[in-house]
Each structure stands twice: as structure tokens, then as C-alpha cells.
Design a protein around this motif. Structure first.
Motif, PDB file in Angstrom:
ATOM      1  N   THR A  36       0.780  -1.215   0.041  1.00 37.35           N
ATOM      2  CA  THR A  36      -0.043  -0.008   0.303  1.00 37.35           C
ATOM      3  C   THR A  36       0.873   1.253  -0.141  1.00 37.35           C
ATOM      4  O   THR A  36       0.338   2.270  -0.268  1.00 37.35           O
ATOM      5  N   LYS A  37       2.197   1.361   0.449  1.00 40.75           N
ATOM      6  CA  LYS A  37       2.731   2.504   0.695  1.00 40.75           C
ATOM      7  C   LYS A  37       2.837   3.321  -0.822  1.00 40.75           C
ATOM      8  O   LYS A  37       2.792   4.669  -0.479  1.00 40.75           O
ATOM      9  N   LYS A  38       3.295   2.714  -1.873  1.00 42.64           N
ATOM     10  CA  LYS A  38       3.111   3.806  -3.109  1.00 42.64           C
ATOM     11  C   LYS A  38       1.881   4.299  -3.308  1.00 42.64           C
ATOM     12  O   LYS A  38       1.449   5.481  -3.570  1.00 42.64           O
ATOM     13  N   TRP A  39       0.914   3.384  -3.071  1.00 43.67           N
ATOM     14  CA  TRP A  39      -0.889   3.776  -3.425  1.00 43.67           C
ATOM     15  C   TRP A  39      -1.127   4.918  -2.495  1.00 43.67           C
ATOM     16  O   TRP A  39      -1.419   6.135  -2.667  1.00 43.67           O
ATOM     17  N   LEU A  40      -0.843   4.759  -1.065  1.00 39.98           N
ATOM     18  CA  LEU A  40      -1.182   5.629  -0.209  1.00 39.98           C
ATOM     19  C   LEU A  40      -0.254   6.894  -0.067  1.00 39.98           C
ATOM     20  O   LEU A  40      -0.799   8.065   0.073  1.00 39.98           O
ATOM     21  N   SER A  41       0.840   6.778  -0.484  1.00 37.85           N
ATOM     22  CA  SER A  41       1.625   8.034  -0.810  1.00 37.85           C
ATOM     23  C   SER A  41       1.278   8.816  -1.799  1.00 37.85           C
ATOM     24  O   SER A  41       1.360  10.151  -1.686  1.00 37.85           O
ATOM     25  N   ARG A  42       0.664   8.335  -2.862  1.00 39.32           N
ATOM     26  CA  ARG A  42      -0.060   9.073  -3.878  1.00 39.32           C
ATOM     27  C   ARG A  42      -1.235   9.748  -3.486  1.00 39.32           C
ATOM     28  O   ARG A  42      -1.551  11.024  -3.596  1.00 39.32           O
ATOM     29  N   LEU A  43      -2.061   9.008  -2.721  1.00 43.42           N
ATOM     30  CA  LEU A  43      -3.348   9.635  -2.224  1.00 43.42           C
ATOM     31  C   LEU A  43      -3.056  10.817  -1.198  1.00 43.42           C
ATOM     32  O   LEU A  43      -4.043  11.739  -1.262  1.00 43.42           O
ATOM     33  N   ILE A  44      -2.090  10.716  -0.327  1.00 44.47           N
ATOM     34  CA  ILE A  44      -1.953  11.680   0.729  1.00 44.47           C
ATOM     35  C   ILE A  44      -0.841  12.824   0.276  1.00 44.47           C
ATOM     36  O   ILE A  44      -0.872  13.741   0.887  1.00 44.47           O
ATOM     37  N   GLN A  45      -0.192  12.530  -0.903  1.00 43.53           N
ATOM     38  CA  GLN A  45       0.824  13.440  -1.397  1.00 43.53           C
ATOM     39  C   GLN A  45       1.835  13.740  -0.261  1.00 43.53           C
ATOM     40  O   GLN A  45       2.418  14.878  -0.483  1.00 43.53           O
ATOM     41  N   LYS A  46       2.588  12.711   0.167  1.00 45.70           N
ATOM     42  CA  LYS A  46       3.545  12.741   1.155  1.00 45.70           C
ATOM     43  C   LYS A  46       3.834  11.107   1.250  1.00 45.70           C
ATOM     44  O   LYS A  46       3.333  10.202   1.197  1.00 45.70           O
ATOM     45  N   PRO A  47       5.189  10.928   1.673  1.00 47.32           N
ATOM     46  CA  PRO A  47       5.597   9.514   1.915  1.00 47.32           C
ATOM     47  C   PRO A  47       4.650   8.795   2.941  1.00 47.32           C
ATOM     48  O   PRO A  47       4.483   9.391   3.961  1.00 47.32           O
ATOM     49  N   TRP A  48       4.451   7.529   2.680  1.00 48.68           N
ATOM     50  CA  TRP A  48       3.629   6.778   3.717  1.00 48.68           C
ATOM     51  C   TRP A  48       4.754   6.028   4.423  1.00 48.68           C
ATOM     52  O   TRP A  48       5.275   5.099   3.848  1.00 48.68           O
ATOM     53  N   ASP A  49       4.904   6.456   5.615  1.00 49.00           N
ATOM     54  CA  ASP A  49       5.968   5.856   6.348  1.00 49.00           C
ATOM     55  C   ASP A  49       5.563   4.862   7.667  1.00 49.00           C
ATOM     56  O   ASP A  49       4.316   4.491   7.705  1.00 49.00           O
ATOM     57  N   ASN A  50       6.357   4.527   8.620  1.00 52.25           N
ATOM     58  CA  ASN A  50       5.884   3.545   9.457  1.00 52.25           C
ATOM     59  C   ASN A  50       5.041   4.039  10.525  1.00 52.25           C
ATOM     60  O   ASN A  50       4.111   3.390  11.179  1.00 52.25           O
ATOM     61  N   GLU A  51       5.190   5.375  10.827  1.00 52.37           N
ATOM     62  CA  GLU A  51       4.287   6.312  11.635  1.00 52.37           C
ATOM     63  C   GLU A  51       2.841   6.179  11.210  1.00 52.37           C
ATOM     64  O   GLU A  51       2.066   6.077  11.871  1.00 52.37           O
TER      65      GLU A  51
END
Length: 226
Positions: A31-46
Motif C-alpha cells: 500500500t505504501k506507493k498507492w497511499l503515498s500518492r493519495l496523501i501526497q507525502k511519503p507513507w512511512d511506519n508512523e
């Protein structure tokens, strides 16, 4: 482990992701690439820790509130559902000693439940693939309570009702802070399964901590026979 007074324990309830299967790490990868695009910032462990244990609708509402994501709830669910097939049918594996703990509890005639924020279709993918459905007296999903996922207590209250026991007569094994909060709010004994993946989370509400699943059987015995 926390010392608890002897009491009637009538069921053990397992969370699915991160407890029965190592899907949490695969969910992050998927999910990290997809969610990064959605929130427009890196999707990290936090970010991942914040949503772990929540239902997909709850995740959608949280991200829409925080980041004003521009996608409909149905498209969001469809995206997650597509990824779920890859996670549960191809990538994830059973966590260490799952079959051993399920067999040990079954040999004690202890009812076992599976309680997850995931939809029933995802639960079915997992239990069918790994052929473990026969161990569970009941399975419960946030789908049963209008997708009101953890940390709300609804899913665990629903699970206890399906089992026909009181919440206080249940031990819930969880790997996420949201899950521990859910079980504790329901009035259950909440056991934190500590793994390398969840080390950033702090389960203050947990009654006990285990580092391998077979410790759960010893914990059940320690309460019943204390």
C-alpha cells in the motif's frame, strides 16, 4: 507477564493480521506507493502504525479528514480489496507456531475465535488458504458491526456475543495498539503479541506481553490455575 487473579476463562480470541499471519509487513509493502500518492507525502511506519487494526472505511475516513484525499470511499475499498488478494492469497505466511497454539488450545477444549477489522471475504481467503478454519468456533469481522473497527470495542463485543460468553471471560491476543485498546474497552484480558514489526507501538492498556504464540497457552493456564 502481569499477574491476574484466577478467573473463568471461556474463550481465546485471535486478531488476524500480525498475529495469525505476517500480513502487516506485506500490507505496508503493497500500500505504501498507492497511499503515498493519495496523501501526497511519503507513507512511512508512523502512518502505518496509526491505521493498523482499523477497518478500511475507518482508514478512509481518517485519511480523508487528515489529508482531504480525492477518491470516493467505494474506489478506496476497491483498491484495498484488489491488494488484499495479493496479500492473503500469495504473499503472507502463517506466523510462527500458529498451528501449535491452535492445536494446544483445541486440546484443552477451549473455544477459539478469530476477530478482525478485515471484511469476511479477506478472513475467508486466509483461513481457506492455510486450512485452519476448523480451529475457530466463530469468526467475527468489523463488517458485522457496520465496519466500526478497532480501537472501538464493537468487534470484540460482537465476538463475545457470538461465542455466548461474557467479554470478561475472554482473552484477546493482539499485535496493534488499536487492537489492544479495542479488547480492553470491551472488558477483555488484552494480551500484546510483541513482534519485530510492531516495536514502535506502545500498548499501555495490555494486561500481558508475549513474544511467541505458545506463551499464550501458558498464560491461559496461569490464570485458570493460579
Amino acid at each position: 507477564m502481569t499477574n491476574l487473579a484466577k478467573q473463568a476463562i471461556k474463550a481465546v480470541i485471535f486478531d488476524m493480521d500480525g498475529v495469525l499471519v505476517d500480513s502487516e509487513e506485506w500490507w505496508f509493502e503493497e500500500t505504501k506507493k498507492w497511499l503515498s500518492r493519495l496523501i501526497q507525502k511519503p507513507w512511512d511506519n508512523e502512518e502505518e502504525a496509526r491505521i493498523t487494526g482499523k477497518s478500511v472505511p475507518d482508514i478512509y475516513r481518517a485519511l480523508r479528514k487528515l489529508y482531504k484525499i480525492a477518491i470516493t470511499e467505494q474506489k478506496f475499498f476497491n483498491g484495498y480489496n484488489k491488494l488484499a488478494r495479493n496479500v492473503y492469497l500469495k504473499k503472507c505466511s502463517l506466523m510462527p507456531r500458529v498451528l501449535e497454539i491452535l492445536s494446544a488450545l483445541k486440546s484443552r477444549n477451549m473455544p477459539i475465535a478469530l476477530s478482525s477489522s478485515s471484511p469476511h471475504s479477506w478472513i475467508k481467503m486466509m483461513v481457506t488458504r492455510f486450512e485452519i478454519a476448523q480451529y475457530f468456533t466463530v469468526t467475527a469481522s468489523s463488517e458485522d458491526v457496520g465496519f466500526r473497527g478497532k480501537p472501538a470495542p464493537d468487534i470484540y463485543l460482537c465476538t463475545a456475543k457470538k461465542l455466548g460468553v461474557k467479554p470478561a471471560e475472554c482473552i484477546a491476543i493482539e499485535d496493534s495498539k488499536n487492537g489492544i485498546l479495542s479488547a480492553a474497552a470491551a472488558g477483555m484480558i488484552a494480551v500484546w503479541y510483541k513482534t519485530p514489526y510492531n516495536k514502535l507501538q506502545k500498548p499501555e492498556a495490555a494486561n500481558a506481553v508475549i513474544t511467541n504464540l505458545m506463551e499464550a497457552a501458558s498464560f491461559v493456564d496461569s490464570i485458570v490455575h493460579n
